[in-house]
Design an enzyme around this catalytic site. Structure first.
Site, PDB file in Angstrom:
ATOM      1  CD  GLU A  53      -2.730   4.921   9.321  1.00 28.25           C
ATOM      2  OE1 GLU A  53      -2.602   4.003   8.575  1.00 28.25           O
ATOM      3  OE2 GLU A  53      -1.877   5.110  10.064  1.00 28.25           O
ATOM      4  CG  HIS A 114      -1.586   6.729   5.025  1.00 30.79           C
ATOM      5  ND1 HIS A 114      -1.626   5.997   3.870  1.00 30.79           N
ATOM      6  CD2 HIS A 114      -1.879   5.861   5.998  1.00 30.79           C
ATOM      7  CE1 HIS A 114      -1.943   4.747   4.143  1.00 30.79           C
ATOM      8  NE2 HIS A 114      -2.086   4.631   5.428  1.00 30.79           N
ATOM      9  CG  HIS A 134      -2.935   9.159   0.548  1.00 32.91           C
ATOM     10  ND1 HIS A 134      -1.980   8.578  -0.259  1.00 32.91           N
ATOM     11  CD2 HIS A 134      -2.842   8.511   1.719  1.00 32.91           C
ATOM     12  CE1 HIS A 134      -1.347   7.634   0.401  1.00 32.91           C
ATOM     13  NE2 HIS A 134      -1.845   7.572   1.618  1.00 32.91           N
ATOM     14  CG  ASN A 168       0.687   2.109   4.540  1.00 34.40           C
ATOM     15  OD1 ASN A 168       1.082   2.411   5.649  1.00 34.40           O
ATOM     16  ND2 ASN A 168      -0.480   1.528   4.331  1.00 34.40           N
ATOM     17  CG  ASN A 224       0.675  -0.920   6.740  1.00 35.02           C
ATOM     18  OD1 ASN A 224       0.837  -0.018   7.545  1.00 35.02           O
ATOM     19  ND2 ASN A 224      -0.505  -1.155   6.200  1.00 35.02           N
ATOM     20  CG  ASP A 269      -1.687  -0.428   9.971  1.00 36.84           C
ATOM     21  OD1 ASP A 269      -0.878   0.363   9.492  1.00 36.84           O
ATOM     22  OD2 ASP A 269      -2.906  -0.367   9.740  1.00 36.84           O
ATOM     23  CG  ASN A 270       1.466   2.781  10.717  1.00 41.44           C
ATOM     24  OD1 ASN A 270       2.071   2.756   9.674  1.00 41.44           O
ATOM     25  ND2 ASN A 270       0.299   3.339  10.855  1.00 41.44           N
TER      26      ASN A 270
END
Ligand code: NAG
Length: 356
Positions: A53, A114, A134, A168, A224, A269-270
Site C-alpha cells: 500500500e 496503511h 487499522h 489514510n 489520501n 492515492d499516495n
C-alpha cells in the site's frame, strides 16, 4: 397533498438523484479505460501478493513497504495473515524484501498497516517509522523506532484521537508529531458508502503533536496521500475523488494555507517527492469502480504519474507507467530513488523499475 405537488416533489427528487449519480460516475471515473504505457526494465518484487500500500525510501536506499491492508469494500488476497512492514535495500539488485521484526508487547496479530512515513532525528540519526494501523478497523498511529542492525521495529507509542477518525496517510514532521489525512468523515461503514456516493467534501487534514491537535484543512472529498516538500515549506495532499494534489504552505504555527489544487484526471492515492528534483510521484486509480468491485475478467488498472514544477503556473504531468492490470493492479504509490522506481498497490503486487 395535490397530485401535481406530489409529482413535482417526485420529479425534484429524481432529478437530484440523477445529478448525484452523474456526479458520482464522474468522480469515480467508472467508464474510464486506460491506454497502456510501458517501461522497459520492470520486475515484480518477490513474495508480495497481498498489497504494498505505501512505500517510504530512506536517504540510504532502504525502502519500507507496508503490506496486507484489509480495508472496507476492498479485496484482500491473504485475509488470514496479519499485515507487515517489509524492507528492501535499493542499493543492491535484490527483488526480495524481508519482513521487519516488531518488538514484544505490540499486538502483531491484528496489525493492519496503511500509510507510512519516516522521520530522521538529526540529533542522533534515529529513524522513526510512523504507521497508520487499522486493527478491528480503528485508526491508530503507531510510532516505532527502526533498529537496522536487528532488522527490527521497536514500538514506542500508539496515538488515537477523535480528529483522527478515519486516517489514510500521514507525514511525520517530528519524533512525535505529524500531519494526517482522513479519507472519510464518517466511521461507520454504511455511512462511508453514503458519503462516497453523495460526494460530500467533509474530510480534513489534521496536525498532531502531543500538546496540540487540530484540523488544519477541511473541505476535501477524500483525503489520501500526504507528504512534505524537500525544503519542508509545503504540504502536498491528494484528494482522491476530486482527482487533485492540493498544495498548502506550512506556517510557523503548523497551520496550513491553501495555495492551489492541481488536477491529475485520475483518482490520486499516495504521494512521494523525488529527494533530488522535488518532482511529485503518485500511484493513481484510473477507475474506482474496478478497484472496489473486483472482477478477474475486468481487472483494476495501475497508473504512475509524475508531476514536475508543481509550484509553477504550468506543472508538467506525465503518465510514466500505465498498466491494464495484467502486471499490477490498483497502484497506490510510486517512489523514486537514484534512477529506480518502486510501485506499490493497495492489495496486489509491487514493481521495481529502472528509469531510463
Ligand atoms: C492487457 O495488456 C496486455 C499486454 O500489455 C495484453 O496482452 C492484454 O490483452 C490486455 N488485456 C486486456 C483485458 O485488455
Amino acid at each position: 397533498m395535490g397530485t401535481l405537488l406530489k409529482l413535482a416533489l417526485v420529479g425534484a427528487l429524481l432529478a437530484l438523484l440523477g445529478e448525484r449519480i452523474m456526479n458520482f460516475c464522474h468522480r469515480s471515473k467508472i467508464f474510464n479505460e486506460v491506454k497502456p504505457v510501458d517501461l522497459p526494465n520492470c520486475q515484480l518484487l518477490k513474495g508480495i501478493e497481498a498489497g504494498s500500500e505505501d512505500i517510504e525510501i530512506l536517504p540510504n536506499g532502504l525502502a519500507f513497504i507496508s503490506t496486507g491492508l484489509k480495508y472496507p469494500m476492498l479485496v484482500n488476497f491473504a485475509p488470514d495473515e496479519p499485515g507487515q512492514i517489509l524492507i528492501l535495500d535499493l542499493k543492491d539488485d535484490s527483488l526480495s524484501p524481508s519482513p521487519l521484526r516488531i518488538s514484544k508487547g505490540f499486538d502483531s496479530s491484528s496489525f493492519n498497516p496503511h500509510g507510512i512515513s519516516t522521520y530522521i532525528d538529526e540529533k542522533d540519526d534515529s529513524v522513526y517509522l510512523f504507521v497508520v494501523n487499522h486493527p478491528q478497523l480503528q485508526s491508530i498511529i503507531e510510532i516505532f523506532r527502526f533498529v537496522e542492525e536487528e532488522n527490527a521495529l521497536i514500538h514506542l507509542k500508539s496515538v488515537k484521537h477523535e480528529l483522527l477518525n478515519s486516517v489514510n496517510d500521514i507525514v511525520a514532521v517530528g519524533p512525535e508529531s505529524f500531519y494526517a489525512s482522513n479519507d472519510y468523515y464518517f466511521t461507520h461503514l454504511y455511512m462511508k458508502v453514503v458519503e462516497l456516493f453523495l460526494g460530500l467534501s467533509w474530510t480534513s487534514l489534521v496536525y498532531y503533536s502531543p500538546g496540540d491537535v487540530r484540523q488544519v484543512a477541511t473541505g476535501l472529498y477524500s483525503g489520501n496521500g500526504i507528504t512534505i516538500s524537500n525544503d519542508k515549506k509545503y504540504i502536498y495532499a491528494a484528494d482522491l475523488t476530486r482527482h487533485t494534489i492540493n498544495v498548502y504552505e506550512k506556517n510557523k504555527d503548523w497551520s496550513l494555507s491553501p495555495i492551489k489544487a492541481v488536477n491529475l484526471d485520475t483518482l490520486v492515492d499516495n504521494l512521494s517527492v523525488d529527494p533530488v528534483t522535488g518532482d511529485i510521484w503518485t500511484g493513481g486509480h484510473p477507475n474506482l469502480y474496478k478497484l472496489f468491485i473486483y472482477n478477474t475478467e475486468d481487472l483494476p488498472c495501475s497508473e504512475v504519474i509524475r508531476v514536475q514544477n508543481i509550484h509553477s503556473d504550468n506543472p508538467i504531468i506525465s503518465r510514466v507507467y500505465v498498466n491494464n492490470g495484467s502486471v499490477i493492479q490498483g497502484s497506490s504509490c510510486a517512489s523514486v530513488y537514484e534512477g529506480q522506481l518502486l510501485v506499490g498497490t493497495v492489495f496486489h503486487r509491487a514493481l521495481r523499475c529502472q528509469l531510463e
